[in-house]
Design a protein around this motif. Structure first.
Motif, PDB file in Angstrom:
ATOM      1  N   MET A   1       0.849  -1.186   0.000  1.00  0.00           N
ATOM      2  CA  MET A   1       0.000   0.000   0.000  1.00  0.00           C
ATOM      3  C   MET A   1       0.892   1.246   0.000  1.00  0.00           C
ATOM      4  O   MET A   1       1.885   1.314   0.700  1.00  0.00           O
ATOM      5  CB  MET A   1      -0.918   0.010   1.226  1.00  0.00           C
ATOM      6  N   GLU A   2       0.509   2.230  -0.819  1.00  0.00           N
ATOM      7  CA  GLU A   2       1.237   3.493  -0.949  1.00  0.00           C
ATOM      8  C   GLU A   2       1.138   4.298   0.349  1.00  0.00           C
ATOM      9  O   GLU A   2       0.094   4.300   1.012  1.00  0.00           O
ATOM     10  CB  GLU A   2       0.615   4.284  -2.107  1.00  0.00           C
ATOM     11  N   ARG A   3       2.231   4.983   0.717  1.00  0.00           N
ATOM     12  CA  ARG A   3       2.189   5.880   1.884  1.00  0.00           C
ATOM     13  C   ARG A   3       1.302   7.064   1.559  1.00  0.00           C
ATOM     14  O   ARG A   3       1.284   7.540   0.432  1.00  0.00           O
ATOM     15  CB  ARG A   3       3.594   6.388   2.196  1.00  0.00           C
ATOM     16  N   TYR A   4       0.576   7.553   2.560  1.00  0.00           N
ATOM     17  CA  TYR A   4      -0.309   8.682   2.328  1.00  0.00           C
ATOM     18  C   TYR A   4      -0.386   9.554   3.561  1.00  0.00           C
ATOM     19  O   TYR A   4      -0.043   9.135   4.666  1.00  0.00           O
ATOM     20  CB  TYR A   4      -1.713   8.202   1.922  1.00  0.00           C
ATOM     21  N   GLU A   5      -0.810  10.787   3.330  1.00  0.00           N
ATOM     22  CA  GLU A   5      -1.078  11.721   4.424  1.00  0.00           C
ATOM     23  C   GLU A   5      -2.584  11.723   4.643  1.00  0.00           C
ATOM     24  O   GLU A   5      -3.350  11.794   3.682  1.00  0.00           O
ATOM     25  CB  GLU A   5      -0.631  13.132   4.059  1.00  0.00           C
ATOM     26  N   LEU A   6      -2.981  11.656   5.889  1.00  0.00           N
ATOM     27  CA  LEU A   6      -4.399  11.616   6.218  1.00  0.00           C
ATOM     28  C   LEU A   6      -4.843  12.971   6.758  1.00  0.00           C
ATOM     29  O   LEU A   6      -4.213  13.530   7.653  1.00  0.00           O
ATOM     30  CB  LEU A   6      -4.651  10.532   7.274  1.00  0.00           C
ATOM     31  N   ARG A  31     -14.794  10.506  11.967  1.00  0.00           N
ATOM     32  CA  ARG A  31     -14.985   9.247  12.676  1.00  0.00           C
ATOM     33  C   ARG A  31     -14.741   7.999  11.826  1.00  0.00           C
ATOM     34  O   ARG A  31     -15.061   6.901  12.244  1.00  0.00           O
ATOM     35  CB  ARG A  31     -16.400   9.195  13.242  1.00  0.00           C
ATOM     36  N   CYS A  32     -14.168   8.170  10.667  1.00  0.00           N
ATOM     37  CA  CYS A  32     -13.921   7.022   9.785  1.00  0.00           C
ATOM     38  C   CYS A  32     -12.796   6.152  10.383  1.00  0.00           C
ATOM     39  O   CYS A  32     -11.762   6.658  10.818  1.00  0.00           O
ATOM     40  CB  CYS A  32     -13.524   7.529   8.404  1.00  0.00           C
ATOM     41  N   SER A  33     -12.988   4.847  10.378  1.00  0.00           N
ATOM     42  CA  SER A  33     -11.989   3.951  10.972  1.00  0.00           C
ATOM     43  C   SER A  33     -10.751   3.850  10.083  1.00  0.00           C
ATOM     44  O   SER A  33     -10.818   4.000   8.862  1.00  0.00           O
ATOM     45  CB  SER A  33     -12.585   2.555  11.175  1.00  0.00           C
ATOM     46  N   GLN A  34      -9.630   3.561  10.728  1.00  0.00           N
ATOM     47  CA  GLN A  34      -8.374   3.412   9.981  1.00  0.00           C
ATOM     48  C   GLN A  34      -8.471   2.231   9.017  1.00  0.00           C
ATOM     49  O   GLN A  34      -7.957   2.289   7.904  1.00  0.00           O
ATOM     50  CB  GLN A  34      -7.198   3.212  10.956  1.00  0.00           C
ATOM     51  N   ALA A  35      -9.168   1.179   9.411  1.00  0.00           N
ATOM     52  CA  ALA A  35      -9.327   0.005   8.538  1.00  0.00           C
ATOM     53  C   ALA A  35     -10.089   0.390   7.264  1.00  0.00           C
ATOM     54  O   ALA A  35      -9.716  -0.037   6.160  1.00  0.00           O
ATOM     55  CB  ALA A  35     -10.061  -1.106   9.281  1.00  0.00           C
ATOM     56  N   ARG A  36     -11.134   1.183   7.400  1.00  0.00           N
ATOM     57  CA  ARG A  36     -11.904   1.609   6.226  1.00  0.00           C
ATOM     58  C   ARG A  36     -11.052   2.503   5.320  1.00  0.00           C
ATOM     59  O   ARG A  36     -11.110   2.401   4.096  1.00  0.00           O
ATOM     60  CB  ARG A  36     -13.165   2.341   6.669  1.00  0.00           C
ATOM     61  N   ILE A  37     -10.250   3.382   5.907  1.00  0.00           N
ATOM     62  CA  ILE A  37      -9.373   4.269   5.127  1.00  0.00           C
ATOM     63  C   ILE A  37      -8.343   3.436   4.368  1.00  0.00           C
ATOM     64  O   ILE A  37      -8.127   3.631   3.170  1.00  0.00           O
ATOM     65  CB  ILE A  37      -8.691   5.305   6.051  1.00  0.00           C
ATOM     66  N   ASP A  38      -7.716   2.486   5.064  1.00  0.00           N
ATOM     67  CA  ASP A  38      -6.713   1.623   4.403  1.00  0.00           C
ATOM     68  C   ASP A  38      -7.346   0.808   3.271  1.00  0.00           C
ATOM     69  O   ASP A  38      -6.739   0.650   2.207  1.00  0.00           O
ATOM     70  CB  ASP A  38      -6.062   0.688   5.427  1.00  0.00           C
ATOM     71  N   ALA A  39      -8.554   0.310   3.478  1.00  0.00           N
ATOM     72  CA  ALA A  39      -9.242  -0.458   2.434  1.00  0.00           C
ATOM     73  C   ALA A  39      -9.541   0.446   1.225  1.00  0.00           C
ATOM     74  O   ALA A  39      -9.392   0.023   0.070  1.00  0.00           O
ATOM     75  CB  ALA A  39     -10.536  -1.053   2.984  1.00  0.00           C
TER      76      ALA A  39
END
Length: 173
Positions: A1-6, A31-39
């Motif tokens: 997975m590519e590195r990204y800024e959140l 409130r978005c979960s980290q798992a959802r963001i990574d997916a």
């Protein structure tokens, strides 16, 4: 997975952005979960790679940034070239700018303040003569017409009927 800024904010959806300097930004609801963001990022991996490659190509094609000495030379040239053009067109058009300034703006070649003061980017000096004249006349038209409505374009057309062709020789690198 590519590195990204959140970047979390009060938004409702996830969004991706590839910046001009090749960073990957993910904009997310608070409130978005980290798992959802990574997916989300994983699901858009092909899009991210395609757009990162596009940015790399654009960066490779871009000329190197001018040195401080080159910028000063362009500013000096602008201070020499622009005042006679402003004077000529001001008199011809019957307008009077209240001031004149040269900057290092990268996003626009010229502007006209609400108080009729003109501002020009030194990078305009890299353009052909007819394009420089277009920018001067364009900004002088703003003394009469403050916006880009039909009245503005009628005025520009009156003074430079070939303004559309001239506009083609303008480019901000």
């Amino acid at each position: 997975m590519e590195r990204y800024e959140l970047i979390r904010s009060r938004r409702k959806t996830l969004a991706l952005e590839i910046t001009g300097d090749g960073r990957v930004l993910v904009r997310s609801p608070m409130r978005c979960s980290q798992a959802r963001i990574d997916a989300f990022v994983t699901a858009h991996a092909a899009w991210i790679e395609e757009h990162l490659a596009l940015q790399r190509r654009r960066a490779a094609d871009r000329p190197p940034a001018p040195t401080a000495a080159q910028i000063e030379a362009m500013k000096a040239k602008a201070r020499e070239v622009l005042p006679p053009k402003i004077a000529y067109w001001s008199q011809r058009m019957g307008v009077r700018p209240t001031g004149f300034k040269v900057t290092t703006a990268r996003k626009r070649y010229g502007s006209c303040s609400g108080k009729d003061s003109l501002c020009f980017s030194c990078f305009l000096m890299a353009c052909p003569e007819e394009a420089i004249e277009l920018v001067v006349v364009h900004e002088l038209c703003h003394i009469r017409e403050k916006n880009h409505g039909p009245g503005f374009y009628a005025l520009l057309e009156r003074w430079l009927p070939d303004w559309r062709e001239r506009k083609g020789s303008l480019s901000m690198d």
